[in-house]
Design an enzyme around this catalytic site. Structure first.
Site, PDB file in Angstrom:
ATOM      1  N   ALA A   1       3.253   1.648   2.847  1.00 45.48           N
ATOM      2  CA  ALA A   1       4.464   0.841   2.639  1.00 45.48           C
ATOM      3  C   ALA A   1       5.428   1.578   1.719  1.00 45.48           C
ATOM      4  CB  ALA A   1       4.104  -0.527   2.067  1.00 45.48           C
TER       5      ALA A   1
ATOM      6  N   ARG B   1      13.151  -4.212   6.202  1.00 47.73           N
ATOM      7  CA  ARG B   1      13.737  -4.056   4.871  1.00 47.73           C
ATOM      8  C   ARG B   1      15.260  -3.990   4.798  1.00 47.73           C
ATOM      9  NH1 ARG B   1      11.755  -2.436  -0.227  1.00 47.73           N
ATOM     10  NH2 ARG B   1      13.070  -0.620  -0.346  1.00 47.73           N
TER      11      ARG B   1
ATOM     12  N   CYS C   1       0.821  -1.203   0.000  1.00 48.11           N
ATOM     13  CA  CYS C   1       0.000   0.000   0.000  1.00 48.11           C
ATOM     14  C   CYS C   1       0.860   1.261   0.000  1.00 48.11           C
ATOM     15  CB  CYS C   1      -0.893  -0.002   1.234  1.00 48.11           C
ATOM     16  SG  CYS C   1       0.050   0.071   2.771  1.00 48.11           S
TER      17      CYS C   1
END
Lengths: 479, 519
Positions: free
Chosen positions: A65, A96, A62
């Site tokens: 994100a 990440r 989304c």
């Protein structure tokens, strides 16, 4: 290597048979996202950047994100508030591998999770008051913080909170930039709009509003790295090459980045863009507003690295051009040794790629450098301009899939049986169960860096490790 | 800026080694000095020292608004976990699509398994007009593509804020033939701004049971001798549910685990991908209504559900993550009481073996100070086991912990001389824990992977015993419940203590004397 792939495979038939499983309405919609690349094609012949169909298991994320997870999150000396309920920040906490160096909790906050943890009363009465308090508390407990960003989660835009007003008031009060980001997850069709919104907030709330710390001295060799999130250290193994050819990297966007680097970016002579998809917006803005040219480059695999170094050097004087040749020559023995070692083990192996950003095209030549073949590729959240850039890398006959569904990808892989699937964590174990070697190409499967010459050696090692591990020979019991 | 090339094809070095080479160390320094315009090293050191003080702790504990590094997720991931333990069930999350990508990723990173769930992919137009069309199309697509036996619908906060009516939408979709009329589509509202993942588990469980148990004609059927067990949200579910089944087998009890993810989250690599595997059958779920009792393994995961079971005329019992000797004793005695079956002799032996193991190792545990964090039930179970072994639980913290939970912890602590230094911190987070660990240090920290930052800051060895565990593999395949489970937990704790002892004594010529071969 031949000029086309998947020869003798009835891919059109495969696509049709996979589409058969959909109800009519969805079949028609999905058909537009699947294609087989034709010779001399100008683009990939697929529709993109369109809403995902409900219920199909899209792999997309989304806008939050795209903003918090990708663009803003890695700016290490700022605190990024996941504003709304607790989950978004929890799931994206440290997910990440945007490497950075700093004293976490004291002058850097990249691997921490800050949230306003909305409760029902915040939804009913609004969360602005709480946000005021959140910012005050952060500034008190983390006095070295350089700035704060407010990453909006879904409810913010639905309950009518005025986070811009809070940001303005608090910025004045604490004397630091406070950036409101309207990256609610329901906006747009994927992460992509989040990147765009995040880019725009840097433009409007940093470039337009803040003054950089004095002391920066420009040189004619100042460049930036834009769109490198330093996953596994990618930006560092890129930066080292740019420095070696005599350039100064004055800012990294945004892996291992700082507020000062963002602020000083408009002083660059040229902006170098790796991930075009997520950061072309700010580069175009700087071109328009400050007249700074930008250039896309590709640091995956020696062919592209050399080509990119030459293209970058061509923007500067002869000294830089000479340096570029020297650097290419210096690393040539490493490149030769890596290829000599791994090519015999990887030659002719077929790869199917499905990731986001720039990688579905950018990594293709790195595989080609190892004499591997890319037989299918697709993007999670590409736009038309990405698909226009793709035929440059992939060959006629390549299967193209945009916003692929879990169902389609599974069926395509089952039919084509590549030697390697290169995709994300949600896909990894599906294909490993099927007995197929897999590499995560978002997180480098916890390895990396993959950028630059140092990274290419790791890339080659990792692909070999996946494809040639003996475990794949054990999946079938002998009884 | 030329430098030698450290990378080599012979011995490829990745981030672990590459960035420690001189050329990168110099690069980091140049970047810092020329471009980052950060605070001076002295200033950073000064603030760093300040964050470790009592004064800072007071400010930290005075926080009212910001949550930093919490030990909780949001409702829908718990609902998803609950749904995935039923046969052939596809979770369908009504709302924004990014949420589903996050839940799937989170569970996958822990279990190292595929995780399937779909979203109704609502965007701006759905925010304005509601997500009815997304539900209609979404159910039809999910049903056609993924051929589930059941679709469990729950919500993201977006759908909750705009007030979508799940029951009505599902009926509407059925009327439009998205799925057959009699196809099971239970649902639960799971707003992310209420409670946490354990609340979501509870809501979905109740939603599924309500769907199957609502039928009028079943109401007067007499109760069977069967027992229902609800495990709750548990990162060790693969090992624990299998351990429970082993116990039932030994007992000879007819038991139904309501939501059994153990096979779905542990499928073999044999060349075939199973999108669904195992799970509580829909038939058994339906029949579970007539069970004599429902037992919850985690009280705080099942508040609503147990109340519902009670209303259906069942006996109910609740446990708090049955870890250790006494907690397992209680579970077995409860099973015996409910079924009238004697506790099998084999389990008596297992108990003795566990006590034997604790006795063998107690010298390494006695008086060791621990911090524990995680879900409320896990904290209770862990605290109790530590007390049993003569270890001292000192800081017990759960962001999902309530006042009631704090009292429960206190009661445990008060029941043992080893609990005298302990305190419970409900509603607090891991940044509070950091302060506690600096001002009142402990020897070991028990939690999950997120605790590694606390381990790094405070140099307190971390033992990973609860969800999520991303950076160690396969522990979830081993049980933590029952006597066997307690043995596993004991070994994990001991290994860490003894490895730590070796590491603290491994300097040749300095600490040779304590580097013992026999410990």
């Amino acid at each position: 290597m031949s000029l086309s792939v998947n020869q003798g495979v009835d891919l059109k038939g495969l696509v049709d048979s996979v589409l058969e499983a959909y109800p009519d309405k969805s079949r028609k919609r999905r058909a537009k996202h699947l294609n087989v690349l034709e010779a001399e094609a100008k683009d990939c012949g697929v529709k993109s950047n369109i809403k995902s169909i409900p219920g199909v298991m899209t792999i997309r994320g989304c806008a939050y994100a795209g903003s918090k997870g990708v663009v803003w999150g890695p700016i290490k000396d700022m605190i990024h508030i996941s504003h709304g309920p607790v989950g978004c920040g929890y799931y994206s906490w440290s997910g990440r591998r945007n490497y950075y160096i700093g004293d976490t909790g004291v002058d850097s906050w990249g691997t921490m999770h800050f949230t306003s943890d909305f409760q029902e009363k915040d939804i009913v009465f609004g969360g602005d008051k709480k946000l005021h308090k959140v910012i005050e508390e952060i500034n008190e407990l983390f006095p070295l913080v350089k700035g704060i960003s407010i990453q909006s989660e879904c409810p913010i835009g639905l309950i009518g909170d005025d986070i811009e007003a809070v940001a303005r008031a608090k910025a004045t009060e604490i004397g630091k930039p406070v950036i409101p980001v309207r990256c609610e997850g329901f906006r747009g069709v994927s992460q992509s709009l989040g990147h765009h919104i995040a880019n725009d907030t840097i433009r409007d709330w940093i470039f337009e509003k803040t003054e950089p710390v004095p002391g920066f001295e420009s040189t004619p060799y100042d460049v930036t790295i834009i769109g490198d999130y330093n996953i596994g250290g990618d930006a560092w193994s890129s930066r080292i090459l740019l420095e070696e050819i005599g350039l100064r990297v004055i800012a990294q966007w945004s892996g291992d980045g700082t507020l000062a680097e963002l602020e000083n970016t408009p002083k660059a002579k040229v902006n170098l863009i790796h991930c075009y998809r997520s950061m072309n917006y700010i580069a175009r803005h700087m071109e328009e507003k400050f007249g700074i040219p930008w250039m896309e480059y590709n640091f995956f695999g020696p062919s592209q690295i050399a080509e990119s170094l030459r293209k970058i050097a061509a923007l500067f004087d002869d000294k830089i051009k000479e340096n570029a040749e020297k650097v290419i020559a210096k690393y040539q023995p490493l490149v030769d040794a890596v290829i000599a070692k791994y090519k015999p083990r990887l030659e002719g192996k077929k790869v199917m790629i499905y990731v986001g950003g720039l990688r579905p095209r950018h990594v293709v030549d790195a595989y080609h450098d190892l004499a591997m073949e890319v037989v299918g590729t697709g993007y999670e959240f590409a736009h038309n301009d990405d698909y226009q850039r793709t035929p440059h890398y992939v060959k006629e006959g390549t299967l193209i899939y945009d916003d692929v569904t879990a169902f389609e990808l599974e069926k395509f892989v089952e039919a084509i049986r590549p030697d390697l699937v290169a995709s994300g964590i949600k896909e990894k174990y599906v294909f490993q169960k099927m007995g197929l070697p897999f590499r995560q190409m978002h997180s480098w499967d916890y390895s990396g860096p993959y950028h630059g010459y140092d990274g290419f050696a790791i890339f080659a090692r990792d692909m070999d490790m996946a494809i040639n591990n003996p475990v794949w020979g054990l999946t079938k019991a002998p009884f | 800026m030329s430098h030698p090339v450290s990378q080599s094809a012979d011995k490829v070095i990745d981030h672990m080694t590459l960035f420690r080479q001189p050329e990168y160390k110099e690069l980091f320094e140049r970047k810092k000095v020329e471009f980052e315009f950060g605070h001076s090293d002295e200033k950073v050191a000064e603030v760093s020292a300040w964050t470790k003080t009592k004064e800072y702790q007071e400010k930290n504990f005075a926080r009212e608004a910001v949550t930093i590094n919490p030990t909780k997720a949001c409702q829908p991931i718990g609902a998803m976990f609950a749904a995935q333990g039923f046969e052939g069930t596809l979770p369908f999350v009504h709302g924004s699509q990014g949420c589903v990508a996050y839940y799937r990723t989170h569970l996958t990173r822990h279990f190292k398994e595929p995780n399937s769930a779909v979203s109704s992919s609502m965007t701006e137009d759905a925010a304005v007009f509601g997500g009815l069309n997304n539900m209609i199309d979404g159910l039809a697509n999910a049903h056609s593509l993924y051929k589930p036996k059941m679709i469990a619908v729950f919500t993201t906060c977006m759908a909750e804020v705009i007030g979508d009516d799940l029951g009505g939408f599902i009926q509407n979709a059925k009327n439009k033939e998205s799925v057959p009329q009699d196809f099971p589509v239970p649902h639960a509202h799971t707003p992310a701004f209420v409670g946490s993942h354990i609340t979501g588990y509870d809501n979905m469980m109740k939603g599924i049971l309500s769907y199957f148990w609502a039928k009028e004609e079943d109401f007067e059927t007499p109760k069977t001798q069967s027992i229902n067990i609800i495990p709750g949200f548990d990162g060790f579910a693969v090992g624990n549910n299998r351990e429970l089944k082993r116990l039932f087998g030994l007992f000879g009890i007819d038991a139904t685990i309501l939501s059994d993810v153990s096979d779905n989250f542990d499928t073999p690599a044999d060349g075939e991908y199973r999108m669904y595997d195992g799970g509580t059958t829909l038939e058994a779920t339906k029949a579970a209504q007539h069970a004599k009792a429902t037992i919850s393994m985690q009280e705080y995961n099942t508040t609503q559900t147990l109340q519902f079971c009670k209303e259906k005329g069942q006996d109910v019992a609740k446990f708090n993550y049955p870890l250790g000797v006494a907690a397992t004793d209680e579970l077995l005695m409860k099973l015996s009481e409910l079924t009238g079956k004697a506790i099998p002799a084999e389990l008596r032996l297992e108990r003795g073996r566990l006590v034997d193991a604790v006795a063998d190792s107690h010298t390494h545990l006695h008086g060791k100070r621990f911090a524990v964090y995680g879900d409320p039930d896990f904290c209770l179970g862990m605290t109790r086991f530590l007390l049993e072994m003569g270890a001292e639980p000192v800081h017990i913290l759960s962001t999902s912990g309530s006042k009631k939970w704090e009292k429960q912890v206190k009661k445990l602590l008060d029941g043992s001389p080893f609990g005298k230094n302990g305190a419970a911190y409900g509603g607090k987070d891991l940044w509070h824990m950091r302060s506690l660990m600096f001002t009142d240090p402990v020897d070991y920290l028990i939690g999950n992977s997120y605790g590694k930052y606390l381990e790094r800051d405070t140099k307190t060895p971390l033992i990973r015993l609860t969800y999520p565990i991303f950076d160690r593999h396969h522990h979830h395949r081993y049980p933590t419940w029952g006597y066997q489970g307690a043995l596993n937990v004991l070994v994990r704790i001991l290994d860490r203590i003894l490895e730590d002892a070796d590491r603290q004594t491994d300097e040749v010529g300095k600490t040779d004397y304590s580097f013992d071969l026999i410990r």
